[in-house]
Design a protein around this motif. Structure first.
Motif, PDB file in Angstrom:
ATOM      1  N   GLN A   1       0.846  -1.191   0.000  1.00  0.00           N
ATOM      2  CA  GLN A   1       0.000   0.000   0.000  1.00  0.00           C
ATOM      3  C   GLN A   1       0.880   1.239   0.000  1.00  0.00           C
TER       4      GLN A   1
ATOM      5  N   HIS B   1      -4.326  10.109  -0.095  1.00  0.00           N
ATOM      6  CA  HIS B   1      -5.050   8.889  -0.482  1.00  0.00           C
ATOM      7  C   HIS B   1      -4.161   7.666  -0.238  1.00  0.00           C
TER       8      HIS B   1
ATOM      9  N   CYS C   1      -0.100   7.661  -7.258  1.00  0.00           N
ATOM     10  CA  CYS C   1      -1.428   7.725  -6.659  1.00  0.00           C
ATOM     11  C   CYS C   1      -2.495   7.492  -7.728  1.00  0.00           C
TER      12      CYS C   1
ATOM     13  N   GLU D   1      -3.801   3.608  -1.077  1.00  0.00           N
ATOM     14  CA  GLU D   1      -4.327   2.572  -1.963  1.00  0.00           C
ATOM     15  C   GLU D   1      -3.428   1.351  -1.974  1.00  0.00           C
ATOM     16  N   THR D   2      -4.060   0.220  -2.251  1.00  0.00           N
ATOM     17  CA  THR D   2      -3.349  -1.037  -2.388  1.00  0.00           C
ATOM     18  C   THR D   2      -2.860  -1.146  -3.817  1.00  0.00           C
TER      19      THR D   2
END
Length: 112
Positions: free
Chosen positions: A67, A75, A86, A77-78
Motif C-alpha cells: 500500500q 489517499h 497515486c 491505496e493497495t
C-alpha cells in the motif's frame, strides 16, 4: 535462492525463543514488496528444519499487500501493479505504508 539463508536465520531466532519446547508452527508476515517467494520459503523451511528440533514444524506465511499513501492528497491505496503513483490524483510523491514487512509474528509451541 536467498530463501534458504532466510530460513536459517528464522530457525536460529525460533530456536532461541522456543526455549527448548517443541515448535508446531511458525507464523510469518511478509510484505509483497519483499523479494521473497512464500512457496520457496516454505520448501526451504522443510530442508532447514530436517534433523533438528524444529523438524515437523510448519511455516505459515501471511502475505501483506503493498500500500502507498500519496503526499499530495493523502489517499491510501493497495497496489495491484508495480506503479508507485497515486491512483486518485496521479501524484508521484508517495510513501509505502504496507507491504515491506518481514516479521515472525508468533510461535505455536507444544507442551514440553
Amino acid at each position: 535462492m536467498h530463501e534458504l539463508s532466510i530460513c536459517h536465520s528464522i530457525a536460529d531466532i525460533v530456536t532461541r525463543h522456543a526455549g527448548g519446547r517443541p515448535v508446531r508452527t511458525v507464523h510469518l508476515r511478509i510484505g509483497q514488496l519483499r523479494q521473497i517467494v512464500p512457496d520457496t520459503l516454505v520448501y526451504c523451511w522443510s530442508l532447514v528444519s530436517q534433523d533438528t528440533a524444529l523438524e515437523g514444524s510448519e511455516l505459515r506465511v501471511e502475505s501483506i499487500p503493498a500500500q502507498i499513501r500519496c503526499a499530495e492528497c493523502d489517499h491510501v491505496e493497495t497496489l495491484t501493479a508495480p506503479v508507485m503513483r497515486c491512483g486518485m490524483c496521479g501524484g508521484q510523491q508517495v510513501s509505502v505504508v504496507a507491504g515491506d514487512e518481514f516479521l515472525i509474528t508468533s510461535l505455536e509451541l507444544a507442551e514440553a
